[in-house]
Scaffold this motif. Structure first.
Motif, PDB file in Angstrom:
ATOM      1  N   GLY A 162      -1.786   7.954  14.659  1.00 37.12           N
ATOM      2  CA  GLY A 162      -2.298   6.900  13.783  1.00 37.12           C
ATOM      3  C   GLY A 162      -2.187   7.351  12.345  1.00 37.12           C
ATOM      4  O   GLY A 162      -2.216   8.555  12.056  1.00 37.12           O
ATOM      5  N   TRP A 196      -4.298   7.258  10.170  1.00 38.54           N
ATOM      6  CA  TRP A 196      -5.598   7.810   9.764  1.00 38.54           C
ATOM      7  C   TRP A 196      -5.783   9.249  10.244  1.00 38.54           C
ATOM      8  O   TRP A 196      -6.750   9.921   9.877  1.00 38.54           O
ATOM      9  CB  TRP A 196      -6.713   6.959  10.382  1.00 38.54           C
ATOM     10  CG  TRP A 196      -6.428   6.647  11.828  1.00 38.54           C
ATOM     11  CD1 TRP A 196      -5.785   5.555  12.321  1.00 38.54           C
ATOM     12  CD2 TRP A 196      -6.717   7.483  12.957  1.00 38.54           C
ATOM     13  NE1 TRP A 196      -5.664   5.635  13.696  1.00 38.54           N
ATOM     14  CE2 TRP A 196      -6.230   6.809  14.099  1.00 38.54           C
ATOM     15  CE3 TRP A 196      -7.358   8.710  13.111  1.00 38.54           C
ATOM     16  CZ2 TRP A 196      -6.345   7.336  15.385  1.00 38.54           C
ATOM     17  CZ3 TRP A 196      -7.476   9.234  14.385  1.00 38.54           C
ATOM     18  CH2 TRP A 196      -6.965   8.554  15.500  1.00 38.54           C
ATOM     19  N   CYS A 197      -4.886   9.724  11.112  1.00 40.16           N
ATOM     20  CA  CYS A 197      -5.021  11.033  11.773  1.00 40.16           C
ATOM     21  C   CYS A 197      -4.345  12.120  10.950  1.00 40.16           C
ATOM     22  O   CYS A 197      -3.112  12.186  10.885  1.00 40.16           O
ATOM     23  CB  CYS A 197      -4.432  10.952  13.182  1.00 40.16           C
ATOM     24  SG  CYS A 197      -4.304  12.539  14.029  1.00 40.16           S
ATOM     25  N   ASP A 253       1.644   3.971  17.789  1.00 35.98           N
ATOM     26  CA  ASP A 253       0.583   3.921  16.777  1.00 35.98           C
ATOM     27  C   ASP A 253      -0.669   3.295  17.377  1.00 35.98           C
ATOM     28  O   ASP A 253      -0.616   2.228  18.004  1.00 35.98           O
ATOM     29  CB  ASP A 253       1.044   3.115  15.573  1.00 35.98           C
ATOM     30  CG  ASP A 253      -0.029   3.052  14.501  1.00 35.98           C
ATOM     31  OD1 ASP A 253      -0.092   3.975  13.671  1.00 35.98           O
ATOM     32  OD2 ASP A 253      -0.823   2.094  14.516  1.00 35.98           O
ATOM     33  N   CYS A 254      -1.826   3.930  17.132  1.00 41.30           N
ATOM     34  CA  CYS A 254      -3.087   3.478  17.722  1.00 41.30           C
ATOM     35  C   CYS A 254      -4.188   3.370  16.669  1.00 41.30           C
ATOM     36  O   CYS A 254      -4.214   4.117  15.693  1.00 41.30           O
ATOM     37  CB  CYS A 254      -3.540   4.452  18.813  1.00 41.30           C
ATOM     38  SG  CYS A 254      -2.304   4.818  20.076  1.00 41.30           S
ATOM     39  N   ASN A 255      -5.091   2.449  16.893  1.00 30.58           N
ATOM     40  CA  ASN A 255      -6.287   2.281  16.051  1.00 30.58           C
ATOM     41  C   ASN A 255      -5.942   2.076  14.577  1.00 30.58           C
ATOM     42  O   ASN A 255      -6.599   2.597  13.679  1.00 30.58           O
ATOM     43  CB  ASN A 255      -7.218   3.492  16.199  1.00 30.58           C
ATOM     44  CG  ASN A 255      -7.616   3.745  17.639  1.00 30.58           C
ATOM     45  OD1 ASN A 255      -7.746   2.806  18.427  1.00 30.58           O
ATOM     46  ND2 ASN A 255      -7.807   4.991  18.003  1.00 30.58           N
ATOM     47  N   ASP A 256      -4.902   1.298  14.339  1.00 34.24           N
ATOM     48  CA  ASP A 256      -4.414   1.016  12.993  1.00 34.24           C
ATOM     49  C   ASP A 256      -4.230  -0.487  12.820  1.00 34.24           C
ATOM     50  O   ASP A 256      -4.188  -1.236  13.802  1.00 34.24           O
ATOM     51  CB  ASP A 256      -3.040   1.676  12.788  1.00 34.24           C
ATOM     52  CG  ASP A 256      -3.098   2.860  11.833  1.00 34.24           C
ATOM     53  OD1 ASP A 256      -4.021   2.916  11.002  1.00 34.24           O
ATOM     54  OD2 ASP A 256      -2.214   3.726  11.930  1.00 34.24           O
ATOM     55  N   THR A 257      -4.046  -0.894  11.576  1.00 37.52           N
ATOM     56  CA  THR A 257      -3.539  -2.251  11.329  1.00 37.52           C
ATOM     57  C   THR A 257      -2.013  -2.150  11.328  1.00 37.52           C
ATOM     58  O   THR A 257      -1.450  -1.073  11.086  1.00 37.52           O
ATOM     59  CB  THR A 257      -4.002  -2.795   9.973  1.00 37.52           C
ATOM     60  OG1 THR A 257      -3.451  -1.966   8.925  1.00 37.52           O
ATOM     61  CG2 THR A 257      -5.528  -2.800   9.880  1.00 37.52           C
ATOM     62  N   TRP A 275       0.341   0.914   9.769  1.00 37.86           N
ATOM     63  CA  TRP A 275       1.310   1.564  10.653  1.00 37.86           C
ATOM     64  C   TRP A 275       2.707   1.557  10.041  1.00 37.86           C
ATOM     65  O   TRP A 275       3.348   2.599   9.908  1.00 37.86           O
ATOM     66  CB  TRP A 275       1.299   0.834  12.000  1.00 37.86           C
ATOM     67  CG  TRP A 275       2.494   1.072  12.873  1.00 37.86           C
ATOM     68  CD1 TRP A 275       3.011   2.276  13.251  1.00 37.86           C
ATOM     69  CD2 TRP A 275       3.325   0.076  13.468  1.00 37.86           C
ATOM     70  NE1 TRP A 275       4.108   2.095  14.063  1.00 37.86           N
ATOM     71  CE2 TRP A 275       4.324   0.754  14.216  1.00 37.86           C
ATOM     72  CE3 TRP A 275       3.322  -1.326  13.460  1.00 37.86           C
ATOM     73  CZ2 TRP A 275       5.310   0.071  14.933  1.00 37.86           C
ATOM     74  CZ3 TRP A 275       4.294  -2.001  14.189  1.00 37.86           C
ATOM     75  CH2 TRP A 275       5.270  -1.307  14.904  1.00 37.86           C
ATOM     76  N   TYR A 302       3.726  -0.487  18.365  1.00 39.89           N
ATOM     77  CA  TYR A 302       2.353  -0.649  17.895  1.00 39.89           C
ATOM     78  C   TYR A 302       1.449  -1.015  19.071  1.00 39.89           C
ATOM     79  O   TYR A 302       1.737  -1.951  19.817  1.00 39.89           O
ATOM     80  CB  TYR A 302       2.300  -1.756  16.839  1.00 39.89           C
ATOM     81  CG  TYR A 302       0.911  -2.079  16.335  1.00 39.89           C
ATOM     82  CD1 TYR A 302       0.225  -1.192  15.514  1.00 39.89           C
ATOM     83  CD2 TYR A 302       0.301  -3.288  16.676  1.00 39.89           C
ATOM     84  CE1 TYR A 302      -1.043  -1.493  15.044  1.00 39.89           C
ATOM     85  CE2 TYR A 302      -0.963  -3.601  16.197  1.00 39.89           C
ATOM     86  CZ  TYR A 302      -1.635  -2.702  15.385  1.00 39.89           C
ATOM     87  OH  TYR A 302      -2.879  -3.006  14.917  1.00 39.89           O
ATOM     88  N   CYS A 303       0.361  -0.234  19.237  1.00 43.74           N
ATOM     89  CA  CYS A 303      -0.601  -0.494  20.312  1.00 43.74           C
ATOM     90  C   CYS A 303      -1.748  -1.330  19.751  1.00 43.74           C
ATOM     91  O   CYS A 303      -2.583  -0.817  19.004  1.00 43.74           O
ATOM     92  CB  CYS A 303      -1.132   0.826  20.873  1.00 43.74           C
ATOM     93  SG  CYS A 303      -2.250   0.624  22.276  1.00 43.74           S
ATOM     94  N   GLU A 315      -5.215  -3.711  19.410  1.00 45.80           N
ATOM     95  CA  GLU A 315      -6.581  -3.627  19.919  1.00 45.80           C
ATOM     96  C   GLU A 315      -6.691  -4.427  21.216  1.00 45.80           C
ATOM     97  O   GLU A 315      -6.170  -5.518  21.333  1.00 45.80           O
ATOM     98  CB  GLU A 315      -7.552  -4.183  18.871  1.00 45.80           C
ATOM     99  CG  GLU A 315      -9.013  -4.030  19.246  1.00 45.80           C
ATOM    100  CD  GLU A 315      -9.940  -4.531  18.168  1.00 45.80           C
ATOM    101  OE1 GLU A 315     -11.151  -4.602  18.416  1.00 45.80           O
ATOM    102  OE2 GLU A 315      -9.451  -4.876  17.068  1.00 45.80           O
TER     103      GLU A 315
END
Length: 373
Positions: free
Chosen positions: A271, A273-274, A301-305, A309, A324-325, A327
């Motif tokens: 992600g 953010w990671c 990509d996880c837990n992102d917009t 991403w 893209y994964c 929600e």
């Protein structure tokens, strides 16, 4: 009005929530950071390890007195001290050489001092055997049979005697608040709950109850995490068929994992953010170029917009495939993902070869072993 103000100050100092703290700590320094469960950290200044300050304790909790340098990750010869924080009392914490420390004070802390000394003495044999076991494990001349024998015949009996001693003390002092503090060292959640019932109701429902509730909640969370980790290990184990999925790529077009069958594929769960995910990109790019055509990377990509991403892929110039994964997708659960980054190597037959969590150098060693022949 002045008399009223003075009266208010006296009431505030004796409202049962003020804890007066005195520290006398050798080699500690001139500042101490106080951590309290679920509350902002506080910093107090003193001189040569000597401090006096007050804390407002609305509810009994565990406190930690630590050196500020530990905040910066400097863990060489760490000095920190953990005690229950109980309002309406005065506590003194002191040490001599940083190998052990003592706690005493008014009311609760006078009893806690006795409980703490008992716990220390009761655990000496167990701690000595723990140390011996660690030394034996590090000694290559010790056989597995010798190690197993020591563990079963020496360490475990000493551990059991320690547990019996704790329970014996609790039975003998059921009406003492400080006795409850021994429960944190009772092995196993069920045994902790069972031993809790040996305490008098005045203690079970008294001011230290929040401590017990927190220990139970933490133990339950650990059990849940352990169960999830075991389930994740099963899903990520070598030889397991990689769950099929189809997600949208950077152009918004569906990309199926099945379309990559026949080649090695590295699923990189990450992600924007990671921090560790981002730090690992240069090395990943190096190896992607080192073994061209030998494997494909599919970034998930996880837990992102979607915007973040796509911006991250562009910013870091990531040359491999990306999806893209969104929600609500079940992919993280399907693969048992519990941390980021997680890299899962899938073989040409669609089965998992290896799972590596975190930015671990062993991942690149494995790539060299697989593709450097």
């Amino acid at each position: 009005m002045m008399m009223a103000a003075v009266a208010m100050c006296v009431w505030a100092a004796n409202d049962g929530k003020t804890l007066k703290v005195k520290l006398d700590l050798v080699g500690f320094g001139d500042s101490v950071v106080v951590y309290r469960s679920g509350q902002p950290e506080l910093t107090f200044t003193g001189k040569d390890g000597k401090f006096e300050f007050e804390l407002q304790v609305d509810e009994v909790c565990t406190g930690l007195f630590a050196q500020p340098r530990l905040l910066r990750g400097d863990m060489e010869d760490p000095h920190f001290y953990s005690i229950p924080l109980v309002g309406g009392e005065s506590v003194r914490v002191w040490d001599i050489d940083n190998t052990r420390y003592d706690v005493d004070g008014t009311g609760f802390y006078a009893d806690y001092h006795q409980v703490d000394l008992f716990n220390e003495n009761a655990g000496k044999e167990k701690l000595a055997n723990e140390k011996k076991y660690v030394e034996m494990r590090a000694d290559n001349s010790i056989s597995k049979e010798e190690l197993s024998k020591f563990y079963k015949e020496v360490y475990i009996p000493s551990f059991d005697r320690y547990q019996e001693a704790l329970i014996g003390y609790i039975k003998a002092h059921p009406k003492q608040d400080a006795t409850l503090c021994l429960l944190k060292d009772i092995d196993g959640l069920d045994k902790m709950k069972e031993t809790f019932m040996l305490l008098d109701s005045s203690v079970r429902e008294g001011r230290l109850r929040p401590l017990y509730d927190n220990w139970v909640a933490s133990a339950e969370q650990r059990l849940q995490e352990e169960a999830m980790e075991k389930e994740a290990e099963k899903k990520q184990a070598e030889g397991v068929e990689a769950p099929a999925f189809t997600l949208n790529d950077l152009d918004g077009k569906p990309l199926a994992l099945a379309s990559l069958r026949g080649k090695y594929v590295i699923l990189d769960f990450w992600g924007s953010w990671c921090i560790w995910c981002i730090k690992g990109f240069p090395k990943m790019k190096e190896y992607y170029a080192k073994y061209p055509g030998k494997f494909e990377i599919l970034g998930v990509d996880c837990n992102d917009t979607e915007e973040k991403w796509k911006a991250a892929v562009k910013k870091h110039e990531l040359p491999w495939l990306h999806v893209y994964c969104p929600e609500g997708a079940t992919l993280l659960s399907d693969y048992g993902i519990m941390g980021f980054p997680t890299k899962i190597i899938i073989g040409p037959d669609g089965k998992i070869v290896k799972t590596i969590v975190g930015e671990d150098p062993s991942f690149y060693t494995l790539l060299d072993n697989l593709f450097g022949k």
